[in-house]
Design a protein around this motif. Structure first.
Motif, mmCIF file in Angstrom:
data_model
loop_
_atom_site.group_PDB
_atom_site.id
_atom_site.type_symbol
_atom_site.label_atom_id
_atom_site.label_comp_id
_atom_site.label_asym_id
_atom_site.label_seq_id
_atom_site.Cartn_x
_atom_site.Cartn_y
_atom_site.Cartn_z
ATOM 1 N N ARG A 172 3.143 4.107 6.823
ATOM 2 C CA ARG A 172 4.331 4.493 7.582
ATOM 3 C C ARG A 172 4.904 3.267 8.283
ATOM 4 O O ARG A 172 4.170 2.316 8.573
ATOM 5 C CB ARG A 172 3.998 5.554 8.627
ATOM 6 C CG ARG A 172 3.334 6.794 8.051
ATOM 7 C CD ARG A 172 3.150 7.854 9.117
ATOM 8 N NE ARG A 172 2.376 8.979 8.600
ATOM 9 C CZ ARG A 172 2.487 10.223 9.039
ATOM 10 N NH1 ARG A 172 3.349 10.504 10.008
ATOM 11 N NH2 ARG A 172 1.753 11.180 8.528
ATOM 12 N N SER B 241 3.998 8.159 13.361
ATOM 13 C CA SER B 241 5.371 8.624 13.580
ATOM 14 C C SER B 241 5.918 9.271 12.318
ATOM 15 O O SER B 241 5.658 8.813 11.200
ATOM 16 C CB SER B 241 6.274 7.452 13.984
ATOM 17 O OG SER B 241 7.629 7.861 14.048
ATOM 18 N N GLU B 242 6.696 10.333 12.512
ATOM 19 C CA GLU B 242 7.358 10.982 11.394
ATOM 20 C C GLU B 242 8.683 10.305 11.043
ATOM 21 O O GLU B 242 9.315 10.641 10.047
ATOM 22 C CB GLU B 242 7.632 12.458 11.733
ATOM 23 C CG GLU B 242 6.380 13.289 11.964
ATOM 24 C CD GLU B 242 5.556 13.438 10.697
ATOM 25 O OE1 GLU B 242 6.140 13.730 9.643
ATOM 26 O OE2 GLU B 242 4.322 13.241 10.771
ATOM 27 N N GLN B 243 9.106 9.354 11.865
ATOM 28 C CA GLN B 243 10.401 8.715 11.670
ATOM 29 C C GLN B 243 10.394 7.796 10.450
ATOM 30 O O GLN B 243 9.412 7.108 10.174
ATOM 31 C CB GLN B 243 10.786 7.905 12.911
ATOM 32 C CG GLN B 243 12.164 7.268 12.849
ATOM 33 C CD GLN B 243 12.505 6.515 14.115
ATOM 34 O OE1 GLN B 243 12.009 6.845 15.196
ATOM 35 N NE2 GLN B 243 13.345 5.503 13.998
ATOM 36 N N ASN C 67 -0.160 0.432 9.123
ATOM 37 C CA ASN C 67 0.204 1.706 9.742
ATOM 38 C C ASN C 67 -0.023 2.913 8.839
ATOM 39 O O ASN C 67 0.657 3.928 8.966
ATOM 40 C CB ASN C 67 1.667 1.665 10.193
ATOM 41 C CG ASN C 67 1.889 0.635 11.291
ATOM 42 O OD1 ASN C 67 0.967 0.266 12.003
ATOM 43 N ND2 ASN C 67 3.119 0.176 11.422
ATOM 44 N N CYS D 82 6.101 -1.250 20.895
ATOM 45 C CA CYS D 82 6.320 0.090 20.352
ATOM 46 C C CYS D 82 5.474 1.127 21.066
ATOM 47 O O CYS D 82 5.869 2.282 21.182
ATOM 48 C CB CYS D 82 6.015 0.109 18.847
ATOM 49 S SG CYS D 82 7.288 -0.700 17.881
ATOM 50 N N LYS E 284 12.451 10.789 22.399
ATOM 51 C CA LYS E 284 13.163 10.689 21.135
ATOM 52 C C LYS E 284 14.584 10.212 21.366
ATOM 53 O O LYS E 284 15.215 10.541 22.364
ATOM 54 C CB LYS E 284 13.182 12.052 20.438
ATOM 55 C CG LYS E 284 11.802 12.547 20.029
ATOM 56 C CD LYS E 284 11.902 13.887 19.316
ATOM 57 C CE LYS E 284 10.523 14.373 18.892
ATOM 58 N NZ LYS E 284 10.591 15.683 18.213
ATOM 59 N N GLN F 188 12.247 1.088 17.342
ATOM 60 C CA GLN F 188 12.250 2.198 16.380
ATOM 61 C C GLN F 188 13.674 2.665 16.060
ATOM 62 O O GLN F 188 13.984 3.861 16.070
ATOM 63 C CB GLN F 188 11.407 3.366 16.879
ATOM 64 C CG GLN F 188 9.920 3.036 16.926
ATOM 65 C CD GLN F 188 9.042 4.242 17.172
ATOM 66 O OE1 GLN F 188 8.146 4.189 17.996
ATOM 67 N NE2 GLN F 188 9.276 5.309 16.446
ATOM 68 N N TRP G 152 5.901 3.183 11.381
ATOM 69 C CA TRP G 152 5.260 3.218 12.694
ATOM 70 C C TRP G 152 4.093 4.196 12.620
ATOM 71 O O TRP G 152 4.267 5.358 12.233
ATOM 72 C CB TRP G 152 6.245 3.664 13.778
ATOM 73 C CG TRP G 152 7.418 2.754 13.913
ATOM 74 C CD1 TRP G 152 7.468 1.575 14.592
ATOM 75 C CD2 TRP G 152 8.733 2.938 13.347
ATOM 76 N NE1 TRP G 152 8.710 1.012 14.490
ATOM 77 C CE2 TRP G 152 9.511 1.819 13.733
ATOM 78 C CE3 TRP G 152 9.316 3.940 12.569
ATOM 79 C CZ2 TRP G 152 10.843 1.683 13.359
ATOM 80 C CZ3 TRP G 152 10.638 3.801 12.185
ATOM 81 C CH2 TRP G 152 11.389 2.686 12.579
ATOM 82 N N TYR H 157 7.293 8.533 3.467
ATOM 83 C CA TYR H 157 7.648 7.725 4.638
ATOM 84 C C TYR H 157 8.186 6.345 4.246
ATOM 85 O O TYR H 157 8.367 5.478 5.102
ATOM 86 C CB TYR H 157 6.430 7.563 5.549
ATOM 87 C CG TYR H 157 5.939 8.877 6.090
ATOM 88 C CD1 TYR H 157 6.604 9.515 7.131
ATOM 89 C CD2 TYR H 157 4.817 9.493 5.544
ATOM 90 C CE1 TYR H 157 6.162 10.735 7.623
ATOM 91 C CE2 TYR H 157 4.365 10.712 6.025
ATOM 92 C CZ TYR H 157 5.046 11.325 7.071
ATOM 93 O OH TYR H 157 4.603 12.541 7.557
#
Length: 271
Positions: free
Chosen positions: A106, A111-113, A103, A26, A32, A56, A108, A150
């Motif tokens: 989260r 990460s905001e994902q 994490n 990762c 993106k 991801q 990841w 998240y």
């Protein structure tokens, strides 16, 4: 079951070693994704969960069966696979719980994902969904967006309740939608995205030829209909080639269904 899972973990160097290996993968992820990627039937990969997780991807899919005479949920595509199947806990829930702990809440770190786990119920709605909800409730910090923004988004497919009954289920789960259902605004709030079988609308195999103008028009109309409701759309049973991926992006299909998460992710990173 426990012996087989132990053997599986030893093959992959143990859980901790595998987590660190995936964290390394990762760390090389740059840029993106220009589209959302769905790891179709993820549990059938030679390394379930971790292959898709390391890329991801947007969505990971698992099919589950309610195990007889227990509260267990087994991951398999067909009933004849159940004798050797691992549990949903072992394959998906436990790794996610561990990763969220590592994490900082989260999927990841940094990460905001948000990760979506689509769970296809292969056995009747009850008791399958009841067992699933009970498991998810034990870890709201991982599976409830009202507790953690998240948190993993859980989307139910397969044996779904009637839309009129969506409100009877916890808000931390949503549902896979159909293009031809006239949902009320309240019901539509519980629909995560629309999924349709590509082969129902086109016989195109994604080869060097192009999608016919007639088929293109049909697909574009379905995409437009889904977008009019404010929902992204995914086609399953679709071609899984570079030509198909690029064509689907051109058509405005939001979620690309693939059995090749690494190759698909790499393509969209580079294009």
């Amino acid at each position: 079951m426990l012996r087989r899972f132990s053997n599986t973990r030893s093959v992959f160097f143990g859980r901790a070693g595998l987590i660190f290996f995936m964290a390394f993968l990762c760390s090389s992820y740059s840029g993106k994704q220009t589209v959302l990627i769905h790891s179709h039937n993820d549990y059938q990969k030679n390394i379930p969960f971790y292959r898709a997780y390391s890329q991801q991807v947007h969505t990971i899919e698992a099919d589950i069966y309610a195990a007889p005479a227990s509260d267990g949920l087994l991951v398999a595509h067909d009933p004849h696979e159940l004798d050797s199947a691992l549990s949903l806990d072992e394959m998906y829930l436990e790794p996610l719980i561990f990763l969220f702990g590592q994490n900082e809440g989260r999927p990841w770190r940094g990460s905001e994902q948000v990760l979506t786990l689509m769970i296809d119920l292969k056995t009747p709605l009850h008791p399958t969904i009841d067992r699933l909800i009970a498991k998810l409730k034990r870890h709201p910090e991982v599976f409830d967006p009202s507790v953690n923004p998240y948190a993993v988004r859980i989307v139910i497919s397969g044996s779904r309740p009637d839309p009129e009954a969506f409100g009877e289920y916890p808000r931390f789960i949503s549902f896979d939608g159909f293009i031809d259902v006239d949902y009320t605004p309240q019901q539509l709030e519980r629909v995560a995205f629309i999924s349709e079988p590509f082969f129902r609308y086109s016989k195109w195999k994604g080869g060097a030829d192009t999608l016919s103008a007639e088929d293109r028009q049909v697909i574009e109309s379905l995409v437009a209909k889904s977008h009019k409701t404010g929902k992204p759309i995914r086609f399953w049973g679709s071609p899984d080639t570079v030509n198909a991926w690029e064509t689907f992006r051109e058509l405005g299909i939001d979620i690309i269904n693939t059995d090749r998460p690494e190759a698909c992710t790499l393509y969209f990173q580079e294009h």
